[in-house]
Design an enzyme around this catalytic site. Structure first.
Site, mmCIF file in Angstrom:
data_model
loop_
_atom_site.group_PDB
_atom_site.id
_atom_site.type_symbol
_atom_site.label_atom_id
_atom_site.label_comp_id
_atom_site.label_asym_id
_atom_site.label_seq_id
_atom_site.Cartn_x
_atom_site.Cartn_y
_atom_site.Cartn_z
ATOM 1 N N CYS A 194 0.830 -1.208 0.000
ATOM 2 C CA CYS A 194 0.000 0.000 0.000
ATOM 3 C C CYS A 194 0.867 1.263 0.000
ATOM 4 C CB CYS A 194 -0.924 -0.005 1.212
ATOM 5 S SG CYS A 194 -2.050 1.399 1.216
ATOM 6 N N CYS B 26 0.175 4.967 6.944
ATOM 7 C CA CYS B 26 -0.459 4.757 8.253
ATOM 8 C C CYS B 26 0.546 4.068 9.204
ATOM 9 C CB CYS B 26 -1.721 3.925 8.101
ATOM 10 S SG CYS B 26 -2.804 4.545 6.786
ATOM 11 N N CYS C 155 0.339 0.338 10.305
ATOM 12 C CA CYS C 155 -0.113 -0.693 9.360
ATOM 13 C C CYS C 155 1.013 -1.521 8.747
ATOM 14 C CB CYS C 155 -0.938 -0.055 8.244
ATOM 15 S SG CYS C 155 -1.668 -1.326 7.178
ATOM 16 N N CYS D 180 -16.348 -9.596 5.592
ATOM 17 C CA CYS D 180 -15.769 -8.282 5.292
ATOM 18 C C CYS D 180 -14.499 -8.436 4.454
ATOM 19 C CB CYS D 180 -15.452 -7.561 6.603
ATOM 20 S SG CYS D 180 -14.731 -5.932 6.315
ATOM 21 N N CYS E 166 -19.522 -6.685 3.677
ATOM 22 C CA CYS E 166 -18.850 -5.456 4.083
ATOM 23 C C CYS E 166 -17.553 -5.368 3.289
ATOM 24 C CB CYS E 166 -18.549 -5.504 5.591
ATOM 25 S SG CYS E 166 -17.676 -4.026 6.187
ATOM 26 N N CYS F 26 -19.670 1.297 8.795
ATOM 27 C CA CYS F 26 -18.863 0.642 9.825
ATOM 28 C C CYS F 26 -17.653 1.543 10.025
ATOM 29 C CB CYS F 26 -18.443 -0.745 9.342
ATOM 30 S SG CYS F 26 -17.270 -1.567 10.444
ATOM 31 N N ARG G 77 -17.814 -3.380 18.004
ATOM 32 C CA ARG G 77 -17.021 -4.593 17.748
ATOM 33 C C ARG G 77 -15.680 -4.548 18.483
ATOM 34 N NH1 ARG G 77 -16.590 -4.829 12.229
ATOM 35 N NH2 ARG G 77 -18.746 -5.476 12.290
HETATM 36 N N1 SAM Z 1 -6.727 0.324 3.155
HETATM 37 C C1 SAM Z 1 -8.015 0.579 3.642
HETATM 38 C C2 SAM Z 1 -8.056 1.729 4.626
HETATM 39 O O1 SAM Z 1 -7.043 2.042 5.211
HETATM 40 O O2 SAM Z 1 -9.144 2.297 4.808
HETATM 41 C C3 SAM Z 1 -8.686 -0.633 4.256
HETATM 42 C C4 SAM Z 1 -7.878 -1.572 5.105
HETATM 43 S S1 SAM Z 1 -7.173 -0.909 6.603
HETATM 44 C C5 SAM Z 1 -6.065 -2.204 7.063
HETATM 45 C C6 SAM Z 1 -8.524 -0.950 7.752
HETATM 46 C C7 SAM Z 1 -8.278 -0.545 9.163
HETATM 47 O O3 SAM Z 1 -7.546 -1.549 9.849
HETATM 48 C C8 SAM Z 1 -7.480 0.705 9.438
HETATM 49 O O4 SAM Z 1 -8.213 1.883 9.264
HETATM 50 C C9 SAM Z 1 -7.115 0.517 10.904
HETATM 51 O O5 SAM Z 1 -8.123 1.070 11.729
HETATM 52 C C10 SAM Z 1 -7.089 -1.008 11.060
HETATM 53 N N2 SAM Z 1 -5.715 -1.478 11.333
HETATM 54 C C11 SAM Z 1 -4.712 -1.589 10.442
HETATM 55 N N3 SAM Z 1 -3.580 -2.016 11.025
HETATM 56 C C12 SAM Z 1 -3.865 -2.173 12.343
HETATM 57 C C13 SAM Z 1 -3.110 -2.578 13.464
HETATM 58 N N4 SAM Z 1 -1.818 -2.866 13.373
HETATM 59 N N5 SAM Z 1 -3.732 -2.650 14.660
HETATM 60 C C14 SAM Z 1 -5.052 -2.326 14.770
HETATM 61 N N6 SAM Z 1 -5.803 -1.941 13.740
HETATM 62 C C15 SAM Z 1 -5.236 -1.848 12.532
HETATM 63 C C1 DTB Z 2 -11.165 -2.735 11.400
HETATM 64 O O1 DTB Z 2 -11.568 -1.754 12.060
HETATM 65 N N1 DTB Z 2 -10.249 -3.606 11.834
HETATM 66 C C2 DTB Z 2 -9.982 -4.611 10.830
HETATM 67 C C3 DTB Z 2 -11.012 -4.252 9.714
HETATM 68 N N2 DTB Z 2 -11.588 -3.046 10.194
HETATM 69 C C4 DTB Z 2 -10.585 -4.199 8.328
HETATM 70 C C5 DTB Z 2 -8.561 -4.681 10.411
HETATM 71 C C6 DTB Z 2 -7.609 -4.947 11.536
HETATM 72 C C7 DTB Z 2 -6.239 -5.119 10.947
HETATM 73 C C8 DTB Z 2 -5.219 -5.537 11.957
HETATM 74 C C9 DTB Z 2 -3.871 -5.658 11.353
HETATM 75 C C10 DTB Z 2 -3.760 -6.701 10.280
HETATM 76 O O2 DTB Z 2 -4.200 -7.858 10.473
HETATM 77 O O3 DTB Z 2 -3.153 -6.415 9.237
HETATM 78 FE FE1 SF4 Z 3 -2.882 1.224 3.330
HETATM 79 FE FE2 SF4 Z 3 -2.775 0.076 5.710
HETATM 80 FE FE3 SF4 Z 3 -3.258 2.676 5.530
HETATM 81 FE FE4 SF4 Z 3 -5.140 0.914 4.705
HETATM 82 S S1 SF4 Z 3 -4.395 1.183 6.795
HETATM 83 S S2 SF4 Z 3 -4.443 2.756 3.638
HETATM 84 S S3 SF4 Z 3 -3.812 -0.715 3.933
HETATM 85 S S4 SF4 Z 3 -1.355 1.629 4.911
#
Ligand code: SAM
Ligand code: DTB
Ligand code: SF4
Length: 349
Positions: free
Chosen positions: A80, A84, A87, A124, A155, A215, A287
């Protein structure tokens, strides 16, 4: 403070007909229903008083006290372009997550069938995109149509959406769109620089206008203060209407991400966050999301007492681990918690 709508609006908040035993009243909601100070005052209550209030709200609005099971699938993993800080899928961090191509339809359907067989009612689909490209949209729409036809709630979480993309997903049969505000506006720039808070609010506006259910939640344990946790909850609760689903994620610290190595959040503070979400968004499915693998049963049990009534279910989130489904069923049984939907007999004795 930013809001989707600054005007007073009359809404009928009638989601979750399966679990609510009554038709929620049509009510007028002020643009700012929850000032941050009032949310903070909830956080500051003695723990037992906060839990009591959360329980009262939960029992009033969810007399069945059932737990929703939602299964996640990463349909496009890694690589990506965003930054973030939490992430593991951001290309710029060395986390060991390999960038993959979008999954084939058959792979998605196999996972959806397995989720359904295991008792999940919502499926989802997540993609590591800043926003979907037009060529991605067709593939996702096909997936949504097919998963919906299996009788699952659908979702998707694909990043930022334009109005027309939200409409296309709605037309394909999408029920919910997940897009998180992640944290308080004033803490946001500590975590993400490649898109701003208003971008997220704009996407949420497009999702609502398209008639999709929202959501939307965030992450706690990223080094924010209690006031900033209250700020996140206030932002969510002041969305007009507030989200039908509110994922509260505990940061999963992944090596290679900038947020790895932070002092962990006090677990009771996480429980408080759930309780405050329940009180301020009484009709939402709150959740208990990422971070359960690191939490232990006692903290999860307190989260259910605080009003959590949904979990991610299945041994993987997107790239990180989640408790095994068997262990979750055992925990829910131990706590005497029913699951939502038609699979009660299988998932809970
Ligand atoms: N890329 C899209 C976005 O950012 O909207 C969708 C996928 S993104 C992984 C969805 C959500 O996962 C993020 O907004 C964040 O709240 C959650 N998330 C990602 N990495 C995480 C982590 N290490 N611990 C907890 N939540 C995480
Ligand atoms: C949300 O709020 N939490 C989920 C889902 N929406 C997409 C993602 C959590 C991701 C945790 C880190 C990972 O597994 O990469
Ligand atoms: Fe990309 Fe992760 Fe940010 Fe979603 S949360 S936009 S997958 S870097």
């Amino acid at each position: 403070m930013q809001h989707l709508s600054q005007t007073e609006q009359t809404i009928s908040h009638s989601h979750d007909a399966h679990t609510l035993q009554f038709q929620p009243p049509v009510k007028t909601i002020r643009a700012e229903t929850w000032p941050v100070d009032e949310v903070l005052a909830l956080f500051d209550l003695p723990f037992n008083d906060l839990m009591f209030r959360a329980q009262q709200t939960h029992r009033e609005f969810f007399p069945d006290a059932d737990v929703e099971l939602a299964t996640l699938l990463s349909i496009k993993t890694g690589g990506c372009e965003e930054d973030c800080g939490y992430c593991p899928q951001a290309a710029r961090y060395d986390t060991g997550v390999e960038a993959k191509k979008i999954l084939e339809l058959t792979e998605v359907l196999d996972a959806a069938q397995a989720a359904k067989d295991n008792g999940a009612t919502r499926f989802c689909m997540g993609a590591a995109w800043r926003s979907p490209k037009d060529r991605d949209m067709e593939k996702v729409e096909t997936m949504v149509r097919a998963v919906k036809a299996m009788g699952l709630e659908t979702c998707a979480t694909l990043g930022m959406l334009k109005e027309e993309q939200a409409q296309r997903l709605k037309d394909a049969g999408l029920d919910f769109y997940n897009h998180n505000l992640d944290t308080a506006p004033e803490f946001y720039s500590n975590v993400i620089s490649t898109r701003d808070y208003q971008d997220r609010l704009d996407t949420l506006g497009h999702v609502r206008s398209a008639g999709l259910k929202v959501c939307c939640g965030g992450i706690v344990g990223m080094g924010e203060s209690r006031r900033q946790r209250a700020g996140l909850i206030a932002q969510l609760a002041n969305l007009n209407p507030y989200p039908e689903s509110v994922p509260v994620n505990h940061l999963v610290q992944v090596e290679g991400t900038p947020l790895h190595g932070l002092d962990p959040l006090d677990p009771l503070e996480f429980v408080r966050t759930i309780a405050v979400a329940r009180i301020t968004m009484p009709m939402a499915r709150v959740r208990l999301s990422a971070g359960r693998s690191q939490m232990g049963e006692a903290v999860q049990a307190m989260c259910f007492m605080a009003g959590a009534n949904s979990i991610f279910y299945g041994d993987k989130l997107l790239t990180t681990g989640n408790p095994e489904a068997d262990d979750d069923r055992a925990l829910l049984n131990k706590l005497g918690l029913k699951t939502r939907g038609t699979f009660t007999a299988k998932t809970c004795a």
